[in-house]
Structures are given as C-alpha cells and as structure tokens.
Design a protein around this motif. Structure first.
Motif, PDB file in Angstrom:
ATOM      1  N   THR A 185      -3.181  -4.293  12.218  1.00 52.90           N
ATOM      2  CA  THR A 185      -4.500  -4.247  12.850  1.00 52.90           C
ATOM      3  C   THR A 185      -4.699  -3.054  13.786  1.00 52.90           C
ATOM      4  O   THR A 185      -5.792  -2.888  14.328  1.00 52.90           O
ATOM      5  CB  THR A 185      -4.768  -5.542  13.640  1.00 52.90           C
ATOM      6  N   PHE A 186      -3.659  -2.252  14.025  1.00 59.90           N
ATOM      7  CA  PHE A 186      -3.814  -1.136  14.961  1.00 59.90           C
ATOM      8  C   PHE A 186      -4.968  -0.217  14.563  1.00 59.90           C
ATOM      9  O   PHE A 186      -5.701   0.258  15.401  1.00 59.90           O
ATOM     10  CB  PHE A 186      -2.504  -0.341  15.066  1.00 59.90           C
ATOM     11  N   LYS A 187      -5.088   0.055  13.288  1.00 61.46           N
ATOM     12  CA  LYS A 187      -6.148   0.973  12.845  1.00 61.46           C
ATOM     13  C   LYS A 187      -7.333   0.224  12.209  1.00 61.46           C
ATOM     14  O   LYS A 187      -8.092   0.793  11.440  1.00 61.46           O
ATOM     15  CB  LYS A 187      -5.593   2.037  11.890  1.00 61.46           C
ATOM     16  N   ASN A 188      -7.465  -1.031  12.573  1.00 58.82           N
ATOM     17  CA  ASN A 188      -8.560  -1.825  12.011  1.00 58.82           C
ATOM     18  C   ASN A 188      -9.913  -1.259  12.460  1.00 58.82           C
ATOM     19  O   ASN A 188     -10.183  -1.146  13.641  1.00 58.82           O
ATOM     20  CB  ASN A 188      -8.416  -3.282  12.472  1.00 58.82           C
ATOM     21  N   ARG A 189     -10.748  -0.920  11.487  1.00 61.89           N
ATOM     22  CA  ARG A 189     -12.042  -0.297  11.811  1.00 61.89           C
ATOM     23  C   ARG A 189     -13.187  -1.295  11.872  1.00 61.89           C
ATOM     24  O   ARG A 189     -14.300  -0.929  12.220  1.00 61.89           O
ATOM     25  CB  ARG A 189     -12.359   0.773  10.759  1.00 61.89           C
ATOM     26  N   TRP A 240      -1.777   0.234   1.115  1.00 65.46           N
ATOM     27  CA  TRP A 240      -2.720   1.044   1.906  1.00 65.46           C
ATOM     28  C   TRP A 240      -3.248   0.192   3.042  1.00 65.46           C
ATOM     29  O   TRP A 240      -3.963  -0.794   2.812  1.00 65.46           O
ATOM     30  CB  TRP A 240      -3.853   1.581   1.018  1.00 65.46           C
ATOM     31  N   TYR A 269       1.805  17.317  14.602  1.00 68.22           N
ATOM     32  CA  TYR A 269       2.024  15.870  14.473  1.00 68.22           C
ATOM     33  C   TYR A 269       0.711  15.260  13.993  1.00 68.22           C
ATOM     34  O   TYR A 269      -0.309  15.334  14.680  1.00 68.22           O
ATOM     35  CB  TYR A 269       2.436  15.263  15.819  1.00 68.22           C
ATOM     36  N   THR A 275     -10.080   3.820  16.888  1.00 70.05           N
ATOM     37  CA  THR A 275     -10.029   2.351  16.876  1.00 70.05           C
ATOM     38  C   THR A 275      -9.388   1.888  18.178  1.00 70.05           C
ATOM     39  O   THR A 275      -8.581   2.620  18.773  1.00 70.05           O
ATOM     40  CB  THR A 275      -9.206   1.832  15.684  1.00 70.05           C
ATOM     41  N   ASP A 291      -2.989   9.028  12.613  1.00 68.07           N
ATOM     42  CA  ASP A 291      -4.103   8.321  11.978  1.00 68.07           C
ATOM     43  C   ASP A 291      -4.675   7.333  12.991  1.00 68.07           C
ATOM     44  O   ASP A 291      -4.040   6.336  13.320  1.00 68.07           O
ATOM     45  CB  ASP A 291      -3.540   7.605  10.730  1.00 68.07           C
ATOM     46  N   PRO A 312       3.198   2.105  16.010  1.00 62.54           N
ATOM     47  CA  PRO A 312       2.257   2.192  14.886  1.00 62.54           C
ATOM     48  C   PRO A 312       2.087   3.615  14.339  1.00 62.54           C
ATOM     49  O   PRO A 312       1.618   3.780  13.226  1.00 62.54           O
ATOM     50  CB  PRO A 312       0.952   1.706  15.490  1.00 62.54           C
ATOM     51  N   SER A 313       2.475   4.633  15.151  1.00 63.24           N
ATOM     52  CA  SER A 313       2.342   5.988  14.614  1.00 63.24           C
ATOM     53  C   SER A 313       3.709   6.623  14.563  1.00 63.24           C
ATOM     54  O   SER A 313       4.412   6.666  15.570  1.00 63.24           O
ATOM     55  CB  SER A 313       1.418   6.813  15.520  1.00 63.24           C
ATOM     56  N   ILE A 372     -15.150  -2.761   9.569  1.00 64.18           N
ATOM     57  CA  ILE A 372     -16.290  -2.188   8.835  1.00 64.18           C
ATOM     58  C   ILE A 372     -17.342  -3.273   8.582  1.00 64.18           C
ATOM     59  O   ILE A 372     -17.017  -4.380   8.158  1.00 64.18           O
ATOM     60  CB  ILE A 372     -15.811  -1.570   7.498  1.00 64.18           C
ATOM     61  N   VAL A 408       2.522   7.177   6.344  1.00 58.61           N
ATOM     62  CA  VAL A 408       1.278   7.898   6.041  1.00 58.61           C
ATOM     63  C   VAL A 408       0.139   7.378   6.915  1.00 58.61           C
ATOM     64  O   VAL A 408      -0.703   8.128   7.381  1.00 58.61           O
ATOM     65  CB  VAL A 408       0.913   7.748   4.549  1.00 58.61           C
ATOM     66  N   GLU A 409       0.116   6.066   7.142  1.00 59.51           N
ATOM     67  CA  GLU A 409      -0.944   5.453   7.935  1.00 59.51           C
ATOM     68  C   GLU A 409      -0.342   4.746   9.148  1.00 59.51           C
ATOM     69  O   GLU A 409       0.866   4.524   9.212  1.00 59.51           O
ATOM     70  CB  GLU A 409      -1.693   4.418   7.089  1.00 59.51           C
ATOM     71  N   SER A 410      -1.218   4.354  10.064  1.00 61.39           N
ATOM     72  CA  SER A 410      -0.756   3.681  11.274  1.00 61.39           C
ATOM     73  C   SER A 410      -0.565   2.187  11.012  1.00 61.39           C
ATOM     74  O   SER A 410      -1.508   1.495  10.634  1.00 61.39           O
ATOM     75  CB  SER A 410      -1.758   3.879  12.402  1.00 61.39           C
ATOM     76  N   CYS A 467      -9.580   6.396   6.407  1.00 60.08           N
ATOM     77  CA  CYS A 467      -9.578   5.735   5.095  1.00 60.08           C
ATOM     78  C   CYS A 467      -8.360   6.168   4.282  1.00 60.08           C
ATOM     79  O   CYS A 467      -8.121   5.650   3.201  1.00 60.08           O
ATOM     80  CB  CYS A 467     -10.863   6.060   4.334  1.00 60.08           C
ATOM     81  N   SER A 503      -5.442   0.911   5.248  1.00 63.81           N
ATOM     82  CA  SER A 503      -6.894   1.023   5.442  1.00 63.81           C
ATOM     83  C   SER A 503      -7.638  -0.129   4.763  1.00 63.81           C
ATOM     84  O   SER A 503      -8.640  -0.610   5.285  1.00 63.81           O
ATOM     85  CB  SER A 503      -7.394   2.363   4.907  1.00 63.81           C
ATOM     86  N   LEU A 560     -13.480   2.536   2.495  1.00 64.09           N
ATOM     87  CA  LEU A 560     -12.549   1.456   2.843  1.00 64.09           C
ATOM     88  C   LEU A 560     -11.123   1.954   2.602  1.00 64.09           C
ATOM     89  O   LEU A 560     -10.256   1.875   3.471  1.00 64.09           O
ATOM     90  CB  LEU A 560     -12.829   0.223   1.971  1.00 64.09           C
ATOM     91  N   ASN A 561     -10.895   2.453   1.396  1.00 62.38           N
ATOM     92  CA  ASN A 561      -9.642   3.139   1.071  1.00 62.38           C
ATOM     93  C   ASN A 561     -10.051   4.388   0.302  1.00 62.38           C
ATOM     94  O   ASN A 561     -10.318   4.319  -0.899  1.00 62.38           O
ATOM     95  CB  ASN A 561      -8.735   2.232   0.228  1.00 62.38           C
TER      96      ASN A 561
END
Lengths: 219, 394
Positions: free
Chosen positions: B83-87, B386, A103, A151, A106, B55-56, B89, B61-63, A110, B388, B106-107
């Motif tokens: 915002t779940f995967k907000n880093r 995307w 599984y 995060t 993420d 979110p997952s 930066i 592909v992404e959260s 990036c 990210s 960033l991406n």
C-alpha cells in the motif's frame, strides 16, 4: 583446444554479439534514432486552439509541458512535436559532468516511467558511456529520479531518501505524474523542490538522457 | 490435474463475477482470496531475525515493503505491504473516456490489456457491437504487450543471475520491440490507442508480423543458450514453488494447469494458440512458460495480420449509456484480470476490479518459506508481479 560446454556457450554469445555490430545511439552528439511520438509534447496544427484536454495542459494553442499526459485526445488540432529536448533544468551542476549516480524512486507510478528510466541501461542507450549509472542507495546518489504521483505512503520514504543524499544533489520529476500530478494525484513538488522536469507520460528515454545532460551543463 | 480456484470479484454491493465470465450475478460471495494485505508478522523467536526490505530499494522496480523473517540464510516467512504507493484511483463519476485514461495508467506496462478490458466491458454495457477488425487490432496490441512484458521478466531474471550477456541481449530486443510498437501505435505503451467504441488512432500492421517473428526467433536463440547454462538453471530450479490453484497467468500454467483466459475470450475465438504449460511451479517453470508464450504471441500476431492490415480510427461518438452494467475479463501478461462496470446517465456509477498480481503476490509470500535470501529475487520477479495494479481503484 577443448573449450568444453562452457567454452562453446561463451563462443555462441560472443558470435551473436559480434553479428549485431554497434547498436548504441550517438545521442546526444548525434540525432535520436527513434522516439515515442505521443510521449513528446504536442504542438498546435490546425483548427480549435483549445480542444478538450483531460489534464488542462492546453491553453490557446500552447501546451504546459509538465501537465501533458500523452493521451492524444487533442489530435487532430495538435500533433506530436517529436522533440526530445523539452526537459527543463532549473540548475546546472558541472561537477557531475563526468559521472552522475542516480537513485530511482517510485512515489506512486503506473510502472511505465520506471521502465523508461531503466531503459537507459539497455544497449541502445548505454548510459554508462555518458557516465550515467544507477545506484541502489540514495546515500551514494547525486540525483533522485522520482516517478509517479506523490502518495501518502511514500512521502516519508521520499523525504528520507533526499535527506540522506550529500551535496551537490538534484531532484528529477520524471513524467507528468511526478511533475504536476497528471490526472491521478499530487505532484512531488508539493514536498520537494524539483530541479529538473522531464515531461511525457512516460518520457521517452531520449528525453530522459537529454534532461540529465542539461543538469550537468552538457547541452 | 489441478484446477484454478473459482475466484470471484465482488463489487461490495452483492454483485459478483466468477472467473473468466462476462456476466455479473447478484448473489453471495463464495470465496475471495485476493486483495487482502498480508500484514501479520510472525512473532520473532530467539533465533529468528526480522529483515525489513523496502519500500524503496534499488533492487525493486516498484515501491513495496517486505518483512522477511529469517534464521540466517533461510527464510521462515515473508509478509508484505503493497500500500505504500497506493494511488487510490477513482473512476466512478467519470465518463467512459475519462475512466479509460485511469485504466491505462493502472498498470502502464500492461496498458493495452487493461484498456481493452475496460473498453470491451463498456461497449457491451452500451450494447455496441464493434467491428471485427478493431478486436483483431486489440489482440495484436495485447500480444505485443505480452512479448514486451515477458521479455522484461526474462531480463530481470537473467540480470539477477548475473547472466550479463543474455541480459543485455534481451534488453536489446525488448527496446527494438518498443520502437516497433511506438512506430505502429504512436506510443511505446499504447497510451491513447484504445477508446470506447474502437481505436483512437489508425493503425497499420503491414509487415509487423515479420518484425515480431525476428524478435521471437532471436529470443529463441537466447533461450536455447540460456537453458544450456547450469549456472542459470541452478538459480531458478526449485525456487519459490507455488501451488497453482490460487495464482494467475503464466504462474498458474507453470504448475501444469492448462487454463488461459484467452481460451474463453470472444476476441480470440477464431485464432489458435497453444496454452503453454510446464510442471513444477518453480521460478524455472515460470520462466519457461513465459519464454514459450513469446513464440505463441508471435503466432497470434501473424494470424491477425493475415486477416487485417490497416485499421481506421473510430470517428463515431460513444453512445449514451444509462442504467446498464457489464462484467469482463482479460488475460493480461501476468494473468487474468476481471472487472464489473456499471453506468448511470453516461457516467460510471460503480467499478470493481481484480488484478492477477493480487493473487500472485499471495502465492509469492507463501512460496518463500524454506528458500534462501538469494532466491527472493528470482521468486518475486518470475511471478511478474506489478504493485501498481494492486492499489485500490473504484
């Protein structure tokens, strides 16, 4: 025989596939055909043994695998090792030798690590020949493959995914962000024990395959 | 014909940048439709069900998290939280080289575009005129990245529609492309190739045009066979229709709006390409626009290699930059991104960025009403969003 529209279309697909021949790698039994040079861990070449490294991965001519962000700023003192066997597994689960369900999650990436993990499904790698498949739910997964820094928003999702997995289970930290936090944040190891580290930014697909084989004791 | 919205980037201190402009101005913000989280959820009526997604999940592909309001098969509303995967930066306080490392990540899938956007603005802020061959090398990087990104979107659409042979064929040629990129640029996603003031490593483009031509032709064959398939067409046709004015990139051009950031960017001034447009604004139109843009990118790469084949790394240090600012834009594979960059004592003192996914996500959310659950994936993936690049960066 009347093939109809659909029949001719199918014939076109089959002919195209036959023309290609076999494209799948023999790795890990054979050598990897390609590699992303700077995604491999750099090795000392000449000159300054402590050149500037933005992630502090270099010390006295050696590189901390999990911290290297593949930026290449250590060149020309260091150069890519081109080595795809740099992953490390803290445990071996032989029960997963024939089949492992992964599984991918993420936690703050990036996107590049996500795509390299997904690459294992492309014909060149064909993870299924090694019994590597992806599952859509952690409940059916043997391994959690984490990409990205930790995060705050994904903390609970990560822990809940891990808690819902049955034993035996393993956690992969895939890429510099997940392993060490890289230059963008915190490592996922601050909340979960990571069993396998897959270095690179992002790790080359061959490195990812190698890491899965190590967990299964097939190296 | 519809026109794109005049989207402004606001740095929060009264400096704004209009779309496709390199000149920040001090003045009021007219409108800023991007960057807002659509978090309001419609009240649940007696016949409506709220379906949480994310979110997952293996399907994404992404959260990212969606609330899908539905009455059975049909979708009434989609709201989202990216915002779940907000880093979060941070680039302020960093040197140009350190800032670039963050922009590349960033991406990561559009790293060439974002790193070029950053370097170009930093170079103009420093008053540095870089050699034409470096600009051309960057164009080659961005066009290779565009092909790779468009192929990825095509693979998601064909995979979602269970066109498994086409899906595998597209994955095959995308992987071939990534290997070509790695061999030429040292990294499959161009990390570490750019640097403020030029290129960080030497690049040899000799013969790459014919390699890319083959990939483009091969994809053209796949496309023709796919467009023959009623099953595939039916999955995309008239799903997730958007109004182009508040979208970006291929999504906007698939609404018949003939605008592409490359038409206005100095890097492309001596290069020719067709701005691909299509009507309808649905998932099929976006797929077709992306597909034809692959051939246009191959054409651009051929033009680049007719002008320059070998580009040497830049050995000079980036000059000190103080009390200077620049704006910039770049057409990433998902659409135009803009930045405002300010320097003080050779450090980034202010940074603002608007990404195309901010616009396209809002367009996606609005487009879902009246579609079915089965359309969700095609609507989302065809927009090339995307998550990210939607996180905050300052």
């Amino acid at each position: 025989m009347d093939l109809g529209d659909g029949g001719y279309r199918m014939k076109a697909w089959i002919l195209r596939s036959l023309r290609k021949g076999i494209v799948t790698t023999k790795f890990p039994a054979g050598k990897n055909e390609a590699v992303s040079p700077w995604s491999t861990i750099p090795v000392y070449r000449s000159g300054d043994r402590n050149p500037y490294c933005p992630s502090s991965a270099i010390k006295d001519g050696s590189v901390t695998h999990g911290s290297c962000i593949s930026c290449g700023m250590c060149f020309p003192n260091f150069e890519p090792s081109m080595d795809v066997h740099t992953s490390q597994s803290g445990k071996v689960i032989r029960e997963l030798g024939k089949s492992i369900k992964i599984y991918a999650i993420d936690s703050g990436s990036c996107g590049a690590c996500n795509l390299e993990i997904m690459s294992l499904s492309s014909p060149q790698y064909d993870g299924t020949r090694l019994g590597i498949t992806f599952t859509n739910t952690p409940r059916q997964a043997d391994a959690l493959m984490i990409s990205g820094v930790l995060t705050e928003g994904m903390r609970e999702a990560l822990l809940r995914a891990y808690d819902s997995m049955a034993e035996p289970r393993a956690v992969f930290a895939t890429g510099a962000c997940a392993i060490s936090g890289g230059i963008l944040g915190k490592s996922v190891s601050t909340i979960l024990n990571t069993d396998v580290i897959v270095p690179g930014c992002p790790p080359d697909p061959f490195v990812i395959i190698d890491s899965i084989q190590k967990l299964r004791g097939r190296q | 014909m519809s026109q794109p919205a005049r989207i402004f980037l606001d740095d929060g201190e009264g400096t704004t940048l209009s779309r496709f402009s390199e000149t920040p101005v001090h003045g009021p913000v007219e409108s800023n439709p991007a960057g807002n989280v659509e978090s309001s959820i419609h009240p649940v009526g007696t016949k409506l069900t709220l379906f949480p997604y994310g979110p997952s999940t293996g399907g994404l592909v992404e959260s990212v998290y969606f609330d899908i309001l539905t009455y059975g098969e049909k979708i009434e509303n989609v709201s989202y939280d990216h915002t779940f995967k907000n880093r979060s930066i941070r680039v302020t306080g960093l040197t140009p080289r350190e800032g670039l490392l963050r922009l590349e990540r960033l991406n990561g899938v559009h790293s060439a575009s974002y790193s070029t956007l950053f370097c170009d603005a930093a170079e103009r802020a420093a008053g540095l005129d870089i050699p034409e061959e470096v600009k051309l090398a960057r164009v080659a990087m961005m066009e290779l990245e565009r092909i790779s990104s468009h192929l990825f979107v095509a693979s998601r659409l064909t995979g979602g529609a269970s066109q498994n042979i086409a899906h595998m064929n597209i994955l095959l040629i995308r992987e071939n492309l990534l290997r070509i990129i790695a061999a030429r640029f040292g990294h499959r996603y161009f990390f570490g190739t750019n640097k403020p003031g030029g290129l960080a490593r030497s690049v040899d483009l000799d013969g790459i045009d014919s390699d890319i031509e083959k990939i483009s032709e091969e994809y053209g064959e796949i496309l023709n066979t796919l467009l023959d398939s009623r099953i595939f067409i039916d999955r995309l046709d008239r799903t997730a229709i958007i109004a182009g004015e508040e979208s970006a990139g291929p999504a906007m051009r698939a609404c018949g709006i003939s605008v592409d950031g490359r038409q206005f960017h100095p890097y492309y001034k001596d290069l020719s390409f067709r701005c691909v447009t299509w009507g309808g604004g649905d998932s099929l139109s976006r797929f077709i626009v992306r597909s034809h843009e692959i051939a246009e990118s191959a054409r651009l790469i051929r033009q680049v290699t007719s002008k320059v084949l070998r580009i040497r790394e830049s050995s000079e240090d980036f000059p000190p930059v103080n009390d200077s600012q620049a704006g910039g834009f770049m057409e990433t594979p998902s659409g135009d991104a803009s930045i405002i960059l300010r320097f003080k004592e050779n450090r980034i003192s202010r940074f603002s960025l608007a990404s195309p996914s901010q616009y396209n996500m809002r367009a996606f959310s609005r487009s879902m009403k009246g579609n079915t659950f089965a359309d969700f994936l095609f609507g989302f993936e065809s927009l090339g969003i995307w998550i990210s690049e939607m996180g905050d960066i300052a």
